[in-house]
Design a protein around this motif. Structure first.
Motif, PDB file in Angstrom:
ATOM      1  N   LEU A 106      54.400 102.377  66.698  1.00  0.00           N
ATOM      2  CA  LEU A 106      54.861 102.355  68.085  1.00  0.00           C
ATOM      3  C   LEU A 106      56.251 101.735  68.194  1.00  0.00           C
ATOM      4  N   VAL A 107      56.494 100.694  67.432  1.00  0.00           N
ATOM      5  CA  VAL A 107      57.817 100.073  67.416  1.00  0.00           C
ATOM      6  C   VAL A 107      58.849 101.045  66.846  1.00  0.00           C
ATOM      7  N   GLU A 108      58.483 101.696  65.750  1.00  0.00           N
ATOM      8  CA  GLU A 108      59.393 102.659  65.111  1.00  0.00           C
ATOM      9  C   GLU A 108      59.768 103.789  66.068  1.00  0.00           C
ATOM     10  N   LEU A 109      58.799 104.270  66.842  1.00  0.00           N
ATOM     11  CA  LEU A 109      59.025 105.399  67.742  1.00  0.00           C
ATOM     12  C   LEU A 109      59.475 104.962  69.138  1.00  0.00           C
ATOM     13  N   ASP A 110      59.531 103.657  69.374  1.00  0.00           N
ATOM     14  CA  ASP A 110      59.943 103.100  70.664  1.00  0.00           C
ATOM     15  C   ASP A 110      59.057 103.623  71.793  1.00  0.00           C
ATOM     16  N   MET A 111      57.755 103.540  71.579  1.00  0.00           N
ATOM     17  CA  MET A 111      56.782 104.025  72.558  1.00  0.00           C
ATOM     18  C   MET A 111      56.069 102.871  73.240  1.00  0.00           C
ATOM     19  N   GLY A 112      55.533 103.136  74.427  1.00  0.00           N
ATOM     20  CA  GLY A 112      54.697 102.188  75.134  1.00  0.00           C
ATOM     21  C   GLY A 112      53.234 102.506  74.904  1.00  0.00           C
ATOM     22  N   VAL A 113      52.373 101.510  75.124  1.00  0.00           N
ATOM     23  CA  VAL A 113      50.950 101.726  74.883  1.00  0.00           C
ATOM     24  C   VAL A 113      50.089 101.017  75.920  1.00  0.00           C
ATOM     25  N   ASN A 114      49.090 101.732  76.397  1.00  0.00           N
ATOM     26  CA  ASN A 114      47.977 101.151  77.136  1.00  0.00           C
ATOM     27  C   ASN A 114      46.878 100.937  76.097  1.00  0.00           C
ATOM     28  N   LEU A 115      46.724  99.707  75.663  1.00  0.00           N
ATOM     29  CA  LEU A 115      45.789  99.374  74.595  1.00  0.00           C
ATOM     30  C   LEU A 115      44.492  98.870  75.210  1.00  0.00           C
ATOM     31  N   GLU A 116      43.431  99.663  75.054  1.00  0.00           N
ATOM     32  CA  GLU A 116      42.149  99.270  75.631  1.00  0.00           C
ATOM     33  C   GLU A 116      41.360  98.402  74.674  1.00  0.00           C
ATOM     34  N   LEU A 117      40.973  97.225  75.140  1.00  0.00           N
ATOM     35  CA  LEU A 117      40.063  96.367  74.401  1.00  0.00           C
ATOM     36  C   LEU A 117      38.674  96.968  74.535  1.00  0.00           C
ATOM     37  N   LYS A 118      38.223  97.638  73.487  1.00  0.00           N
ATOM     38  CA  LYS A 118      36.961  98.377  73.531  1.00  0.00           C
ATOM     39  C   LYS A 118      35.824  97.439  73.113  1.00  0.00           C
ATOM     40  N   VAL A 119      35.096  96.943  74.099  1.00  0.00           N
ATOM     41  CA  VAL A 119      33.988  96.027  73.832  1.00  0.00           C
ATOM     42  C   VAL A 119      32.679  96.822  73.867  1.00  0.00           C
ATOM     43  N   ASN A 120      32.330  97.378  72.731  1.00  0.00           N
ATOM     44  CA  ASN A 120      31.090  98.145  72.644  1.00  0.00           C
ATOM     45  C   ASN A 120      29.880  97.218  72.598  1.00  0.00           C
ATOM     46  N   LYS A 121      28.693  97.794  72.778  1.00  0.00           N
ATOM     47  CA  LYS A 121      27.453  97.020  72.864  1.00  0.00           C
ATOM     48  C   LYS A 121      27.288  96.103  71.656  1.00  0.00           C
ATOM     49  N   GLY A 122      27.024  94.832  71.943  1.00  0.00           N
ATOM     50  CA  GLY A 122      26.784  93.873  70.888  1.00  0.00           C
ATOM     51  C   GLY A 122      28.022  93.265  70.264  1.00  0.00           C
ATOM     52  N   ARG A 123      29.195  93.652  70.742  1.00  0.00           N
ATOM     53  CA  ARG A 123      30.434  93.133  70.170  1.00  0.00           C
ATOM     54  C   ARG A 123      30.980  91.981  71.014  1.00  0.00           C
ATOM     55  N   ASP A 124      31.778  91.126  70.395  1.00  0.00           N
ATOM     56  CA  ASP A 124      32.253  89.887  71.003  1.00  0.00           C
ATOM     57  C   ASP A 124      33.635  90.086  71.639  1.00  0.00           C
ATOM     58  N   PRO A 125      33.739  90.035  72.966  1.00  0.00           N
ATOM     59  CA  PRO A 125      35.036  90.238  73.609  1.00  0.00           C
ATOM     60  C   PRO A 125      36.047  89.138  73.299  1.00  0.00           C
TER      61      PRO A 125
END
Length: 254
Positions: A106-125
């Protein structure tokens, strides 16, 4: 409450250009860039050894030649998975993207990102935020990053570690709940993200009047979605934003 100055595009590529390349892959982000798309939406979660990777599902079977839950894999094991052949022979040998590798691209391509914190079942946010947040903020400027989640605990923990001037948070919903504004205020959210078929016009108006950018997902039918632009929608996340290129309103650009 000062937020980063983020110039959101009208169209954002969902999991990279996932209609044309394997979702959440380095190839999908490169494809988005080649198509002239400035921002992508990606999912991040942790392997069993704590390595943050760009991945959506609880398990690996849908998008790789492996089996079982993501948490059963450590990084060396994850690197053996073919995450491209399921999509097409051309992508045979594609490997799971680490967060580190994706941020570098992303840095190399100079792009922006909407990064979703994917908290699936049983995982620790909390563990997810503690692993992802420092890496993402170190790699990307505040103008190039929105961290979103359905998980209010993850958003609250992220906000505890970075104020509004340094980190934009996106409150992610399916159907917009009645207390959406309270939830957004609790984490000093920058934007509101809603599943577009469930969005009602009065809700869109309320979001806009409250000063939040409104981001709709996952929009793959430009014709059906067209009226929503008039509701004050800021951006649409699509598996293939290039579908919108020849569709009115003509002022929209990828």
């Amino acid at each position: 409450m000062k937020h980063p100055t983020i110039s959101l595009p009208r169209l954002i590529a969902h999991r990279g250009l996932s209609r044309q390349a394997p979702e959440n892959s380095l190839s999908a982000v490169r494809a988005a860039h080649q198509a002239g798309i400035a921002w992508v939406e990606l999912d991040v979660q942790l392997l069993g050894d704590g390595t943050p990777v760009i991945w959506h599902d609880l398990g690996v079977s849908r998008c790789s030649d492996g089996r079982g839950s993501l948490r059963r894999y450590d990084w060396p094991q994850a690197c053996t998975l073919d995450t491209g052949s399921w999509f097409g022979d051309h992508f045979s040998g594609e490997r799971m993207a680490s967060l580190e590798a994706m941020l570098a691209l992303l840095v190399e391509l100079d792009m922006g990102v909407n990064l979703e914190l994917k908290v699936n079942k049983g995982r620790d946010p909390i563990a997810l935020v503690d692993s992802v947040l420092p890496r993402a903020m170190q790699a990307l400027s505040p103008q190039r990053l929105i961290l979103s989640s359905f998980n209010q605990g993850a958003l609250a923990h992220a906000r505890d570690h970075a104020d509004t001037s340094r980190l934009a948070l996106g409150a992610l919903f399916g159907s917009l709940p009645g207390d959406w504004h309270v939830q957004c205020q609790a984490v000093d959210a920058f934007s509101v993200h809603v599943h577009w078929p469930r969005l009602k016009r009065p809700q869109a108006k309320a979001i806009s009047e409250a000063g939040y950018p409104l981001i709709c997902y996952t929009v793959n039918d430009p014709s059906a979605f067209a009226p929503r632009w008039g509701w004050g929608v800021t951006s649409a996340i699509s598996d293939d934003p290039t579908l919108f290129k020849n569709f009115p309103p003509h002022h929209l650009s990828v």
